[in-house]
Scaffold this motif. Structure first.
Motif, PDB file in Angstrom:
ATOM      1  N   LYS A 180       9.835  25.312  -4.192  1.00  0.00           N
ATOM      2  CA  LYS A 180      10.374  26.360  -3.332  1.00  0.00           C
ATOM      3  C   LYS A 180      10.404  25.904  -1.878  1.00  0.00           C
ATOM      4  O   LYS A 180      11.395  26.101  -1.180  1.00  0.00           O
ATOM      5  CB  LYS A 180       9.546  27.634  -3.474  1.00  0.00           C
ATOM      6  CG  LYS A 180      10.084  28.786  -2.658  1.00  0.00           C
ATOM      7  CD  LYS A 180       9.278  30.054  -2.890  1.00  0.00           C
ATOM      8  CE  LYS A 180       9.834  31.208  -2.079  1.00  0.00           C
ATOM      9  NZ  LYS A 180       9.057  32.436  -2.300  1.00  0.00           N
ATOM     10  N   GLN A 181       9.340  25.254  -1.432  1.00  0.00           N
ATOM     11  CA  GLN A 181       9.288  24.758  -0.049  1.00  0.00           C
ATOM     12  C   GLN A 181      10.408  23.748   0.204  1.00  0.00           C
ATOM     13  O   GLN A 181      11.040  23.760   1.271  1.00  0.00           O
ATOM     14  CB  GLN A 181       7.934  24.103   0.226  1.00  0.00           C
ATOM     15  CG  GLN A 181       6.762  25.043   0.149  1.00  0.00           C
ATOM     16  CD  GLN A 181       5.434  24.285   0.131  1.00  0.00           C
ATOM     17  OE1 GLN A 181       5.392  23.072   0.272  1.00  0.00           O
ATOM     18  NE2 GLN A 181       4.348  25.025  -0.061  1.00  0.00           N
ATOM     19  N   LEU A 182      10.623  22.873  -0.756  1.00  0.00           N
ATOM     20  CA  LEU A 182      11.679  21.870  -0.621  1.00  0.00           C
ATOM     21  C   LEU A 182      13.054  22.527  -0.543  1.00  0.00           C
ATOM     22  O   LEU A 182      13.894  22.138   0.273  1.00  0.00           O
ATOM     23  CB  LEU A 182      11.601  20.892  -1.792  1.00  0.00           C
ATOM     24  CG  LEU A 182      12.466  19.647  -1.735  1.00  0.00           C
ATOM     25  CD1 LEU A 182      12.171  18.806  -0.504  1.00  0.00           C
ATOM     26  CD2 LEU A 182      12.257  18.822  -2.993  1.00  0.00           C
ATOM     27  N   LEU A 183      13.280  23.549  -1.360  1.00  0.00           N
ATOM     28  CA  LEU A 183      14.557  24.275  -1.331  1.00  0.00           C
ATOM     29  C   LEU A 183      14.753  24.998  -0.006  1.00  0.00           C
ATOM     30  O   LEU A 183      15.865  25.045   0.530  1.00  0.00           O
ATOM     31  CB  LEU A 183      14.619  25.258  -2.504  1.00  0.00           C
ATOM     32  CG  LEU A 183      14.698  24.628  -3.894  1.00  0.00           C
ATOM     33  CD1 LEU A 183      14.510  25.685  -4.978  1.00  0.00           C
ATOM     34  CD2 LEU A 183      15.997  23.881  -4.091  1.00  0.00           C
ATOM     35  N   ILE A 184      13.679  25.536   0.556  1.00  0.00           N
ATOM     36  CA  ILE A 184      13.761  26.206   1.853  1.00  0.00           C
ATOM     37  C   ILE A 184      14.115  25.192   2.939  1.00  0.00           C
ATOM     38  O   ILE A 184      15.005  25.438   3.769  1.00  0.00           O
ATOM     39  CB  ILE A 184      12.450  26.953   2.177  1.00  0.00           C
ATOM     40  CG1 ILE A 184      12.277  28.149   1.245  1.00  0.00           C
ATOM     41  CG2 ILE A 184      12.413  27.393   3.646  1.00  0.00           C
ATOM     42  CD1 ILE A 184      10.903  28.803   1.306  1.00  0.00           C
ATOM     43  N   ARG A 185      13.419  24.063   2.953  1.00  0.00           N
ATOM     44  CA  ARG A 185      13.694  23.017   3.979  1.00  0.00           C
ATOM     45  C   ARG A 185      15.114  22.491   3.898  1.00  0.00           C
ATOM     46  O   ARG A 185      15.698  22.101   4.904  1.00  0.00           O
ATOM     47  CB  ARG A 185      12.702  21.868   3.852  1.00  0.00           C
ATOM     48  CG  ARG A 185      11.362  22.156   4.466  1.00  0.00           C
ATOM     49  CD  ARG A 185      10.543  20.891   4.730  1.00  0.00           C
ATOM     50  NE  ARG A 185      10.437  20.001   3.592  1.00  0.00           N
ATOM     51  CZ  ARG A 185       9.485  20.040   2.684  1.00  0.00           C
ATOM     52  NH1 ARG A 185       8.516  20.919   2.772  1.00  0.00           N
ATOM     53  NH2 ARG A 185       9.472  19.171   1.686  1.00  0.00           N
ATOM     54  N   ALA A 186      15.691  22.487   2.699  1.00  0.00           N
ATOM     55  CA  ALA A 186      17.061  22.014   2.508  1.00  0.00           C
ATOM     56  C   ALA A 186      18.103  23.097   2.807  1.00  0.00           C
ATOM     57  O   ALA A 186      19.297  22.857   2.672  1.00  0.00           O
ATOM     58  CB  ALA A 186      17.245  21.510   1.076  1.00  0.00           C
ATOM     59  N   ASN A 187      17.640  24.291   3.189  1.00  0.00           N
ATOM     60  CA  ASN A 187      18.523  25.436   3.435  1.00  0.00           C
ATOM     61  C   ASN A 187      19.280  25.865   2.182  1.00  0.00           C
ATOM     62  O   ASN A 187      20.392  26.374   2.262  1.00  0.00           O
ATOM     63  CB  ASN A 187      19.491  25.177   4.580  1.00  0.00           C
ATOM     64  CG  ASN A 187      18.779  25.111   5.914  1.00  0.00           C
ATOM     65  OD1 ASN A 187      17.857  25.879   6.167  1.00  0.00           O
ATOM     66  ND2 ASN A 187      19.187  24.185   6.760  1.00  0.00           N
ATOM     67  N   ALA A 188      18.653  25.629   1.027  1.00  0.00           N
ATOM     68  CA  ALA A 188      19.258  26.067  -0.233  1.00  0.00           C
ATOM     69  C   ALA A 188      18.900  27.518  -0.520  1.00  0.00           C
ATOM     70  O   ALA A 188      19.634  28.195  -1.232  1.00  0.00           O
ATOM     71  CB  ALA A 188      18.770  25.179  -1.380  1.00  0.00           C
ATOM     72  N   ILE A 189      17.779  27.967   0.021  1.00  0.00           N
ATOM     73  CA  ILE A 189      17.360  29.358  -0.106  1.00  0.00           C
ATOM     74  C   ILE A 189      16.761  29.810   1.213  1.00  0.00           C
ATOM     75  O   ILE A 189      16.365  28.994   2.035  1.00  0.00           O
ATOM     76  CB  ILE A 189      16.325  29.566  -1.254  1.00  0.00           C
ATOM     77  CG1 ILE A 189      15.059  28.748  -1.017  1.00  0.00           C
ATOM     78  CG2 ILE A 189      16.949  29.253  -2.603  1.00  0.00           C
ATOM     79  CD1 ILE A 189      13.950  29.034  -2.017  1.00  0.00           C
TER      80      ILE A 189
END
Length: 102
Positions: free
Chosen positions: A91-100
């Motif tokens: 989830k953290q990785l998806l947030i950093r990638a602006n995916a969520i």
């Protein structure tokens, strides 16, 4: 290899898969469960699929699918994604990638 890297940078989350791969489907479902909308390329249905699969193998993906790019970086395959999820880091990785967004 350049084509795979360019396609991997098109979207915050890119999944290279095959239409018959149940693991690829499961990984895509997991990523979507966080609210992300990944771009998926099914290599067995893509006109350049064989070349793309060869490039993924050259990048170190064994097996070649699923191969997941998050934030323009090759994260790896299903083992890497599941490991990130189990450690509560996906989830953290998806947030950093602006995916969520939270």
């Amino acid at each position: 290899m350049d084509m795979v890297m360019k396609l991997g940078a098109i979207s915050p989350v890119v999944i290279f898969s095959k239409s018959s791969c149940c693991i690829s489907h499961s990984i895509e479902t997991l990523i979507r469960s966080f609210g992300a909308n990944p771009t998926a390329y099914e290599l067995d249905r893509h006109p350049n699929g064989k070349q793309m699969e060869k490039a993924l193998i050259e990048l170190g993906c064994q097996p070649s699918v699923p191969a997941i790019f998050i934030g323009n970086e090759l994260v790896g395959g299903s083992n890497e994604i599941m490991s990130l999820n189990v450690r509560s880091k996906l989830k953290q990785l998806l947030i950093r990638a602006n995916a969520i967004w939270v």
